[in-house]
Structure formats: C-alpha cells, structure tokens
Write a protein that holds these residues in place. Sequence first.
Motif, short mmCIF file in Angstrom:
data_model
loop_
_atom_site.label_atom_id
_atom_site.label_comp_id
_atom_site.label_asym_id
_atom_site.label_seq_id
_atom_site.Cartn_x
_atom_site.Cartn_y
_atom_site.Cartn_z
N GLY A 47 -7.60 -11.32 12.65
CA GLY A 47 -6.40 -10.58 13.02
C GLY A 47 -6.49 -10.08 14.44
N ASP A 48 -5.37 -9.58 14.95
CA ASP A 48 -5.29 -9.08 16.31
C ASP A 48 -5.73 -7.61 16.34
OD1 ASP A 48 -4.65 -8.28 18.86
OD2 ASP A 48 -2.68 -9.24 18.90
N PRO A 49 -6.85 -7.30 16.99
CA PRO A 49 -7.32 -5.91 17.02
C PRO A 49 -6.36 -4.97 17.75
CG PRO A 49 -8.57 -7.23 18.56
CD PRO A 49 -7.74 -8.18 17.77
N HIS A 50 -5.56 -5.49 18.67
CA HIS A 50 -4.63 -4.66 19.44
C HIS A 50 -3.34 -4.35 18.68
CE1 HIS A 50 -7.19 -4.97 22.97
NE2 HIS A 50 -7.27 -6.27 22.74
N LEU A 51 -3.22 -4.91 17.47
CA LEU A 51 -2.08 -4.61 16.61
C LEU A 51 -2.53 -3.99 15.29
CD1 LEU A 51 0.14 -7.82 17.08
CD2 LEU A 51 0.49 -5.55 18.08
N THR A 52 -3.79 -3.53 15.27
CA THR A 52 -4.38 -3.03 14.02
C THR A 52 -4.62 -1.53 14.07
OG1 THR A 52 -5.46 -5.16 13.69
CG2 THR A 52 -6.30 -3.30 12.42
N LEU A 53 -4.25 -0.85 12.99
CA LEU A 53 -4.49 0.59 12.82
C LEU A 53 -5.69 0.81 11.92
CD1 LEU A 53 -1.07 2.40 12.18
CD2 LEU A 53 -2.51 2.52 14.23
N PHE A 54 -6.41 1.89 12.21
CA PHE A 54 -7.50 2.35 11.34
C PHE A 54 -6.98 3.56 10.58
CE2 PHE A 54 -11.08 5.44 11.05
CZ PHE A 54 -11.81 4.79 10.06
N VAL A 55 -7.04 3.50 9.25
CA VAL A 55 -6.54 4.60 8.41
C VAL A 55 -7.70 5.13 7.57
CG1 VAL A 55 -4.85 5.28 6.67
CG2 VAL A 55 -4.30 3.45 8.29
N ALA A 56 -8.01 6.41 7.70
CA ALA A 56 -9.17 6.99 7.02
C ALA A 56 -8.79 8.24 6.22
CB ALA A 56 -10.24 7.35 8.05
N ARG A 57 -9.77 8.75 5.48
CA ARG A 57 -9.63 9.94 4.63
C ARG A 57 -8.64 9.71 3.49
NH1 ARG A 57 -9.27 14.06 9.79
NH2 ARG A 57 -11.29 13.49 10.67
N LEU A 58 -8.64 8.49 3.00
CA LEU A 58 -7.74 8.14 1.91
C LEU A 58 -8.27 8.64 0.58
CD1 LEU A 58 -7.02 4.41 2.85
CD2 LEU A 58 -5.39 6.31 3.02
N ASN A 59 -7.39 8.93 -0.32
CA ASN A 59 -7.77 9.19 -1.70
C ASN A 59 -8.40 7.92 -2.25
OD1 ASN A 59 -7.76 9.55 -4.57
ND2 ASN A 59 -6.16 11.07 -4.34
N LEU A 60 -9.51 8.05 -2.96
CA LEU A 60 -10.20 6.87 -3.48
C LEU A 60 -9.36 6.12 -4.51
CD1 LEU A 60 -13.86 8.23 -3.84
CD2 LEU A 60 -12.78 7.06 -1.91
N GLN A 61 -8.29 6.76 -4.99
CA GLN A 61 -7.39 6.11 -5.95
C GLN A 61 -6.22 5.41 -5.26
OE1 GLN A 61 -8.48 6.08 -9.07
NE2 GLN A 61 -10.17 7.38 -8.37
N THR A 62 -6.09 5.59 -3.95
CA THR A 62 -4.98 4.96 -3.23
C THR A 62 -5.19 3.44 -3.17
OG1 THR A 62 -4.63 6.92 -1.89
CG2 THR A 62 -3.75 4.87 -1.04
N THR A 63 -4.14 2.69 -3.42
CA THR A 63 -4.21 1.23 -3.48
C THR A 63 -3.53 0.58 -2.27
OG1 THR A 63 -2.14 1.08 -4.71
CG2 THR A 63 -4.17 1.33 -6.00
N GLU A 64 -3.71 -0.75 -2.16
CA GLU A 64 -3.04 -1.50 -1.11
C GLU A 64 -1.53 -1.41 -1.25
OE1 GLU A 64 -5.58 -2.52 -2.87
OE2 GLU A 64 -7.03 -3.69 -1.70
N GLU A 65 -1.05 -1.41 -2.48
CA GLU A 65 0.39 -1.33 -2.71
C GLU A 65 0.96 -0.01 -2.20
OE1 GLU A 65 -1.85 -2.24 -4.99
OE2 GLU A 65 -1.35 -4.39 -5.02
N LYS A 66 0.22 1.08 -2.40
CA LYS A 66 0.67 2.38 -1.91
C LYS A 66 0.69 2.42 -0.39
CE LYS A 66 1.85 6.73 -2.38
NZ LYS A 66 3.13 7.13 -2.98
N LEU A 67 -0.34 1.84 0.22
CA LEU A 67 -0.40 1.81 1.69
C LEU A 67 0.75 0.97 2.25
CD1 LEU A 67 -4.24 1.37 2.28
CD2 LEU A 67 -2.87 3.42 2.69
N LYS A 68 1.05 -0.14 1.61
CA LYS A 68 2.15 -0.98 2.07
C LYS A 68 3.48 -0.24 1.95
CE LYS A 68 4.21 -5.55 1.51
NZ LYS A 68 4.15 -6.85 0.78
N GLU A 69 3.63 0.49 0.87
CA GLU A 69 4.87 1.25 0.65
C GLU A 69 5.08 2.30 1.75
OE1 GLU A 69 6.41 4.72 -2.41
OE2 GLU A 69 4.95 3.25 -3.14
#
Length: 240
Positions: A47-69
């Motif tokens: 992937g393109d690193p210049h178009l990528t975000l780093f997202v941290a401190r997530l709830n361990l129960q958070t899923t990919e579907e929730k992030l996409k939403e």
Amino acid sequence: MNDWAPIAKEYDPLKAGSIDGTDEEPHDRAVWRAMLARYVPNKGVTGDPHLTLFVARLNLQTTEEKLKEVFSRYGDIRKIRLVRDLVTGFSKGYAFIEYKEERALLKAHRDANRLVIDQHEIFVDFELERTLKGWIPRRLGGGFGGKKESGQLRFGGRDRPFRKPINLPNMKNDFYAEGSAEKRNWSREGTRDWRTRDRDHERSREKRWPERERAWGESERERDSKEEKSRGRERKDRDR
C-alpha cells in the motif's frame, strides 16, 4: 535552535527521549537500545504509506467492520489492516487505514483524532514506519508513545510534541561582569550594616542586662518577704 520544531522531521532516539529535543546523553536504557538498533521496515507491508493512517488505542473488541463504518465518512477507503496477535488472533489495539485520496487522509487525520469508538478515545496519526527517516518502533526503545508511570516517555510526535527550550541568561557572568565593582561594594556595605547592627544590639543588651538583674533581684526579695510574713502568720495561728 533556529531549526527547532515541535514535530520531529527525522527520527532521532536521543532527541525523542528528551522533552525539548535537546538531550545530549540518553536518560534510560531503552534510549540506548533504540540508538543501537538497526531497524528495517517490514517489506511485507503493501500500500501507499503516504495515504495511510495509523490508528491506536482501540478497544480490543473493535472490528474491521466498525473501523470501516467510522472512517469511511471521511472518504473512500482502499484497505484496513487491524493488527492481530499471530498466535491468539486477538486485536493488539491498533490498525492501519489506507485511503484512495490524500484529501480524505488529511480530513481523517484532522477530525478523527481523539474520537471515541467503543468507549475508547482513539489516537490518529500518519503512518511513520515507512515515511519518517530513521524510524525505530517502540518495541526497540523508540516510537513516540510511552506512559508517564514507566518513565520512558517519547516526544516529538503528534500526541506529545517537543516543548520549546527555555534559554535562561547567564546570571553569574552578568553579576561578575559590568557593574561588578559597584555590586561588590553594595555587598560589602550590606555586610558592614549587619555588623554595625549586631554591635548595637550587643551594646543595648549589655545595658539592659543590669536593669533586668535588678528587677529580678527586687522580685526575689519581695517574694522572700511575702513568704516570711506568711510563715509568721502561720506560727501565730499555731500559738493560739
């Protein structure tokens, strides 16, 4: 000092371990470890690193579907990678989100930081592993994270930028430079004043001492006289 900036333009473990980026010696072993580390970014990451975000401190129960939403509201997403433990498959609490356009990336970077998802306030920044020169991850003593309790905080990132150094004037040199003779004279005069004051105090105390002795002597005589009269009255009462 002219090139000082609150956000690091290049990763330096020694500077990252300093609150204002001016340390000359590492203050903990982790900084030493980061300085000695030779880290190569993971070539398996695509992937393109210049178009990528780093997202941290997530709830361990958070899923990919929730992030996409949540993050699709800022623009079209190309890929979401929620980092999981290789053995257990459980989330490690951080993810990488790649957008199709830079405009969406910048909007998410601006608005999504400190957003609450699944009762957790998240942290959002640009991906640094492949974009910041000299990057060393946290597991090797680097990064920009850390907890205050650990005593291994790292500075220079979005969450904890460098504080501007404070330049204090050299007071000692100023005192012994211009006008020093006048200041030293003032100091000597002050010393003489104190000595004169002490001598006056001693003299006045010597004058007051005989007066106090006389007063104490008179009070002692008065008390003896009163006690003698009291004993005389007691003897008369017994004779009766």
